[in-house]
Design a protein around this motif. Sequence first.
Motif, short mmCIF file in Angstrom:
data_model
loop_
_atom_site.label_atom_id
_atom_site.label_comp_id
_atom_site.label_asym_id
_atom_site.label_seq_id
_atom_site.Cartn_x
_atom_site.Cartn_y
_atom_site.Cartn_z
N ASP A 174 0.73 -1.42 -0.05
CA ASP A 174 -0.04 -0.09 0.17
C ASP A 174 0.96 1.34 -0.05
O ASP A 174 0.25 2.43 0.38
N GLN A 175 2.13 1.26 -0.42
CA GLN A 175 2.96 2.48 -0.46
C GLN A 175 3.58 2.36 -1.97
O GLN A 175 3.94 1.31 -2.42
N PRO A 176 3.85 3.54 -2.30
CA PRO A 176 4.42 3.63 -3.76
C PRO A 176 5.91 3.15 -3.78
O PRO A 176 6.50 3.17 -2.63
N VAL A 177 6.30 2.14 -4.70
CA VAL A 177 7.77 1.58 -4.55
C VAL A 177 8.08 1.86 -6.16
O VAL A 177 7.54 1.66 -7.13
N MET A 178 9.51 2.18 -5.94
CA MET A 178 10.39 2.35 -7.35
C MET A 178 11.31 1.19 -7.31
O MET A 178 12.01 0.82 -6.28
N ALA A 179 11.57 0.81 -8.34
CA ALA A 179 12.48 -0.17 -8.62
C ALA A 179 12.94 -0.02 -10.31
O ALA A 179 12.58 0.73 -11.11
N ASP A 180 14.25 -0.73 -10.65
CA ASP A 180 14.55 -1.09 -11.92
C ASP A 180 13.67 -1.67 -12.69
O ASP A 180 12.80 -2.27 -12.34
N GLY A 181 13.94 -1.86 -14.08
CA GLY A 181 13.27 -2.79 -14.88
C GLY A 181 13.15 -4.27 -14.80
O GLY A 181 12.32 -4.98 -15.37
N GLY A 182 14.09 -4.87 -13.58
CA GLY A 182 13.92 -6.12 -13.35
C GLY A 182 12.81 -6.45 -12.48
O GLY A 182 13.01 -7.93 -12.17
N LYS A 206 8.91 10.55 -21.99
CA LYS A 206 9.24 9.26 -21.47
C LYS A 206 10.52 9.27 -21.16
O LYS A 206 11.18 8.67 -20.10
N GLU A 207 11.54 9.62 -22.01
CA GLU A 207 13.27 9.57 -21.70
C GLU A 207 13.40 10.50 -20.64
O GLU A 207 14.14 10.10 -19.66
N ASP A 208 12.49 11.63 -20.55
CA ASP A 208 12.97 12.62 -19.56
C ASP A 208 12.47 12.00 -18.02
O ASP A 208 13.30 12.14 -17.17
N LEU A 209 11.38 11.22 -18.17
CA LEU A 209 10.80 10.62 -16.96
C LEU A 209 11.77 9.40 -16.58
O LEU A 209 12.08 9.27 -15.33
N ASN A 210 12.35 8.64 -17.45
CA ASN A 210 13.22 7.62 -17.18
C ASN A 210 14.49 8.18 -16.48
O ASN A 210 15.19 7.50 -15.72
N ALA A 211 15.03 9.41 -17.16
CA ALA A 211 16.30 10.01 -16.33
C ALA A 211 15.89 10.45 -15.02
O ALA A 211 16.85 10.25 -13.99
N THR A 212 15.01 11.07 -14.73
CA THR A 212 14.34 11.35 -13.34
C THR A 212 14.34 10.02 -12.42
O THR A 212 14.76 9.92 -11.30
N HIS A 213 13.71 8.94 -13.01
CA HIS A 213 13.69 7.59 -12.15
C HIS A 213 15.07 7.06 -11.74
O HIS A 213 15.18 6.73 -10.81
N ARG A 214 15.98 7.18 -13.02
CA ARG A 214 17.16 6.73 -12.79
C ARG A 214 18.10 7.59 -11.56
O ARG A 214 18.79 7.02 -10.51
N THR A 215 17.74 8.90 -11.48
CA THR A 215 18.52 9.90 -10.65
C THR A 215 18.00 9.46 -9.12
O THR A 215 18.76 9.25 -8.09
N ILE A 216 16.60 9.23 -8.99
CA ILE A 216 16.14 8.85 -7.69
C ILE A 216 16.40 7.48 -7.29
O ILE A 216 16.88 7.26 -6.17
N ARG A 217 16.32 6.58 -8.27
CA ARG A 217 16.86 5.12 -7.68
C ARG A 217 18.19 4.95 -7.50
O ARG A 217 18.41 3.86 -6.77
N ALA A 218 18.99 5.74 -8.08
CA ALA A 218 20.53 5.50 -7.67
C ALA A 218 20.70 5.69 -5.98
O ALA A 218 21.53 5.20 -5.63
N ARG A 219 19.86 6.21 -5.37
CA ARG A 219 20.04 6.45 -4.10
C ARG A 219 19.99 5.13 -3.28
O ARG A 219 20.67 4.79 -2.45
N VAL A 220 19.13 4.03 -3.65
CA VAL A 220 19.33 2.60 -3.09
C VAL A 220 20.64 2.15 -3.54
O VAL A 220 21.12 1.22 -2.57
N GLU A 221 21.09 2.36 -4.52
CA GLU A 221 22.50 1.61 -4.95
C GLU A 221 23.59 2.34 -4.16
O GLU A 221 24.36 1.50 -3.85
#
Length: 260
Positions: A174-182, A206-221
């Motif tokens: 019940d919470q928003p979750v972000m992850a990579d394409g795997g 869509k490319e812009d959204l993907n770029a933003t997604h990568r920037t945020i997702r890098a935090r878990v890495e």
Amino acid sequence: MVQVITASRPEWIAPFTGLEPGQFRKLVRLVAKRGGDEIADGRPGRQWALPLADRVLLVATYWRTNLTMRQIGPLFGVSHSAAHRVIDTIGPLLALAPVRKRRVDAVAIVDGTLVPTRDHRLATPSKNYRYSSNVQVAIDAETRLVIATGDPQPGSRNDCTVYRDSGIAEHLADQPVMADGGYQGNPEVVMPYRRPRDGSDLPDWKEDLNATHRTIRARVEHVLSRMKNFKILRDYRRAASTLGDTVSGIANLHNILLTD
């Protein structure tokens, strides 16, 4: 046997654990609150040879350095079997506390990492060409604190399957979750847009959204990289049944390092 490292000398704490003395004292208080001071040395009437602070220091030092039991024991003036009992008993008391309540709009980021594991009852050959376990870690996207860790799974399994089987999906329900394409097949997970099957390019938005997604997702890495400063996660020699508690404890240490 002469004890070399002791928590009574604060200058030994940071080099062997990465924690500042104040952070370490907070950790000792947590373990004491969870019952660490009441546990005897495995036999009725016999108490630990080391005080609680030294036992916590032993565990944190072991996780940070990944020394063998025959190396870590003499550093603390105890036998290797006593060091083993300390780690078995205190390690689970350092585990990450469950997050009781999160903001409705809080976003989690999840990713998996492979931990080389010598116990083949859990570990399987994986893409790093070693016997490994797949460990899932979820962080809060804003604070970058670890909020959940999953039960370790065989390293040959895909993240999309381990996400469900490890129990971490239930922690993030019940919470928003972000992850990579795997993480295909988990509709609640927000993933980057994929290119169409015909090989055509994605539209700019869509490319812009993907770029933003990568920037945020890098935090878990980045979090996973910092957790692996505890070298035990680079070559896990203990029983696979203890890996979950170890990962959870290291996640707790990471949070203490980040917040204090």
